[in-house]
Design a protein around this motif. Structure first.
Motif, mmCIF file in Angstrom:
data_model
loop_
_atom_site.group_PDB
_atom_site.id
_atom_site.type_symbol
_atom_site.label_atom_id
_atom_site.label_comp_id
_atom_site.label_asym_id
_atom_site.label_seq_id
_atom_site.Cartn_x
_atom_site.Cartn_y
_atom_site.Cartn_z
ATOM 1 N N ASN A 14 0.805 -1.216 0.000
ATOM 2 C CA ASN A 14 0.000 0.000 0.000
ATOM 3 C C ASN A 14 0.841 1.270 0.000
ATOM 4 O O ASN A 14 0.475 2.258 -0.643
ATOM 5 C CB ASN A 14 -0.930 0.000 1.221
ATOM 6 C CG ASN A 14 -2.012 -1.054 1.114
ATOM 7 O OD1 ASN A 14 -2.214 -1.614 0.046
ATOM 8 N ND2 ASN A 14 -2.697 -1.329 2.209
ATOM 9 N N CYS A 19 -1.269 4.087 -1.110
ATOM 10 C CA CYS A 19 -2.431 3.654 -0.321
ATOM 11 C C CYS A 19 -2.085 3.720 1.154
ATOM 12 O O CYS A 19 -0.922 3.616 1.545
ATOM 13 C CB CYS A 19 -2.828 2.217 -0.683
ATOM 14 S SG CYS A 19 -3.661 2.076 -2.267
ATOM 15 N N MET A 20 -3.086 3.850 1.991
ATOM 16 C CA MET A 20 -2.872 3.802 3.423
ATOM 17 C C MET A 20 -2.646 2.374 3.881
ATOM 18 O O MET A 20 -2.959 1.430 3.178
ATOM 19 C CB MET A 20 -4.094 4.351 4.162
ATOM 20 C CG MET A 20 -4.117 5.845 4.336
ATOM 21 S SD MET A 20 -5.474 6.289 5.412
ATOM 22 C CE MET A 20 -5.064 5.343 6.859
ATOM 23 N N THR A 28 -9.478 9.218 7.609
ATOM 24 C CA THR A 28 -10.121 9.227 6.290
ATOM 25 C C THR A 28 -11.445 8.487 6.320
ATOM 26 O O THR A 28 -11.642 7.543 7.080
ATOM 27 C CB THR A 28 -9.210 8.576 5.239
ATOM 28 O OG1 THR A 28 -9.886 8.539 3.995
ATOM 29 C CG2 THR A 28 -8.851 7.159 5.623
ATOM 30 N N MET A 34 -9.022 0.339 2.859
ATOM 31 C CA MET A 34 -7.574 0.288 2.695
ATOM 32 C C MET A 34 -7.067 -1.137 2.501
ATOM 33 O O MET A 34 -6.084 -1.377 1.812
ATOM 34 C CB MET A 34 -6.886 0.913 3.914
ATOM 35 C CG MET A 34 -7.112 2.410 4.030
ATOM 36 S SD MET A 34 -6.528 3.332 2.609
ATOM 37 C CE MET A 34 -8.054 3.685 1.770
ATOM 38 N N CYS A 37 -7.194 -1.942 -1.220
ATOM 39 C CA CYS A 37 -6.748 -0.843 -2.077
ATOM 40 C C CYS A 37 -6.394 -1.388 -3.460
ATOM 41 O O CYS A 37 -5.687 -2.393 -3.588
ATOM 42 C CB CYS A 37 -5.542 -0.162 -1.452
ATOM 43 S SG CYS A 37 -5.001 1.306 -2.345
ATOM 44 N N CYS A 98 -1.136 8.307 -8.006
ATOM 45 C CA CYS A 98 -2.017 8.993 -7.051
ATOM 46 C C CYS A 98 -1.384 10.301 -6.583
ATOM 47 O O CYS A 98 -1.172 10.523 -5.386
ATOM 48 C CB CYS A 98 -2.331 8.081 -5.866
ATOM 49 S SG CYS A 98 -3.890 8.485 -5.048
ATOM 50 N N GLN A 125 -7.427 11.542 -2.033
ATOM 51 C CA GLN A 125 -5.966 11.456 -2.080
ATOM 52 C C GLN A 125 -5.448 10.026 -2.107
ATOM 53 O O GLN A 125 -4.256 9.806 -2.343
ATOM 54 C CB GLN A 125 -5.379 12.165 -0.850
ATOM 55 C CG GLN A 125 -5.819 11.570 0.471
ATOM 56 C CD GLN A 125 -5.195 12.295 1.650
ATOM 57 O OE1 GLN A 125 -4.116 12.875 1.513
ATOM 58 N NE2 GLN A 125 -5.871 12.283 2.786
ATOM 59 N N TYR A 126 -6.335 9.047 -1.886
ATOM 60 C CA TYR A 126 -5.924 7.645 -1.963
ATOM 61 C C TYR A 126 -6.413 6.973 -3.245
ATOM 62 O O TYR A 126 -6.262 5.771 -3.406
ATOM 63 C CB TYR A 126 -6.429 6.879 -0.749
ATOM 64 C CG TYR A 126 -5.898 7.445 0.551
ATOM 65 C CD1 TYR A 126 -4.560 7.296 0.891
ATOM 66 C CD2 TYR A 126 -6.737 8.156 1.401
ATOM 67 C CE1 TYR A 126 -4.068 7.832 2.068
ATOM 68 C CE2 TYR A 126 -6.246 8.690 2.580
ATOM 69 C CZ TYR A 126 -4.921 8.532 2.914
ATOM 70 O OH TYR A 126 -4.419 9.063 4.065
#
Length: 310
Positions: A14, A19-20, A28, A34, A37, A98, A125-126
């Motif tokens: 991630n 990605c988180m 978020t 997540m 993702c 991203c 933002q992800y």
């Protein structure tokens, strides 16, 4: 090997693809996504033959795989293990992963509906919420169409020392298998087809069992509902019947009270009439006795007078 196209699939790293991690540390709204993702991945099919030349016929098909680290990882592995690879990190290294755009949206490598690679716009933002297609990667799509969509050799027993140190081994170990249930670009091999057909038959039989069970449950619920409605009507009927009986009993009591009152009144009037008649009789008798006493007194007085003056 034959590249099937671009697939929007899950990733196993991630942080490298923006990605988180599997938590909601930054608050978020999409933290629960997540663990799943997704990024643009490369779907490719592997073939094997004993002829010594690359052959991608149906009889040599072994399976379809999908990368887990995106287009850049595919280009890096091909460049590292294949010195003549037409796709390199220099071609795809500058593509956005991203990154924030000029109008407040975020840009990342995406997939078109026909399996080609694009640059897509995302609202977060992800890069989980896709907005639209920003542009098509014509140069990347041209390379895949020219070299990888026909049949490209990634291992040869004559030139490579081992499969583990070839492009074939590197790609397969960093990818995961996929089938037609995942995307239309993936193909099923014989083992997956037989197991999936068995699963489908099992699922269909289970579906019939569940359907029969649901029908029985629906019948039970309908019968229970009818019994409940019937008991409700019975309760209402008994309630109204008792109410009528109570009214009838109240009317009877009122009539009985009225008859008792009328009989008591008649008895009182008759007793009053008898007492008045007895009183009148006693009065008449008294008057008669008084008149008789008076007449007797008068007759005695006359006798006395007659006796004195004779």
């Amino acid at each position: 090997m034959k590249v099937e196209g671009c697939v929007w699939a899950t990733t196993d790293d991630n942080e490298d693809v923006a990605c988180m991690q599997d938590e909601s540390g930054d608050g978020t709204t999409y933290w629960y996504q997540m663990a799943m993702c997704r990024r643009a991945q490369v779907a490719y099919s592997v073939y094997s033959s004993t002829s010594g030349s690359a052959s991608c016929g149906s009889g040599n098909f072994k399976g379809t795989f999908v990368t887990q680290d995106g287009l850049s990882e595919f280009a890096y592995l091909m460049e590292t293990y294949d010195g003549s690879s037409p796709i390199t990190s220099d071609i795809v290294g500058e593509l956005p992963m991203c990154e924030q755009g000029n109008d407040g949206t975020y840009l990342s490598v995406g997939c078109a509906s026909d399996g080609t690679f694009t640059i897509d716009e995302f609202s977060d933002q992800y890069c989980l919420q896709r907005v639209d297609t920003y542009t098509y990667l014509s140069d990347v799509n041209s390379i895949f169409k020219s070299y990888f969509q026909s049949c490209y050799g990634i291992y040869s027993a004559n030139t490579d020392e081992s499969v583990d140190y070839s492009a074939a081994g590197a790609l397969v170990t960093s990818s995961k298998a996929c089938g037609s249930l995942d995307t239309y670009l993936c193909q099923d091999n014989d083992r997956i087809s037989s197991s999936s057909s068995g699963k489908i038959s099992t699922i269909s039989s289970a579906g019939h069992t569940i359907a029969n069970f649901n029908v029985a449950n629906k019948a039970k619920y309908a019968l229970g509902t009818l019994c409940l409605i019937g008991s409700l009507f019975m309760f209402l009927g008994i309630l109204f019947t008792n109410r009528r009986k109570r009214r009838a009993m109240m009317h009877r009591k009122m009539r009985a009270n009225r008859s008792k009152r009328s009989s008591s009144k008649s008895k009182r009037s008759s007793s009053r009439h008898k007492s008045s008649s007895s009183r009148s009789k006693s009065r008449s008798r008294g008057d008669v006795s008084r008149s008789r006493s008076k007449s007797r007194a008068r007759s005695s007085n006359k006798r006395v007078d007659d006796g004195v003056f004779a």
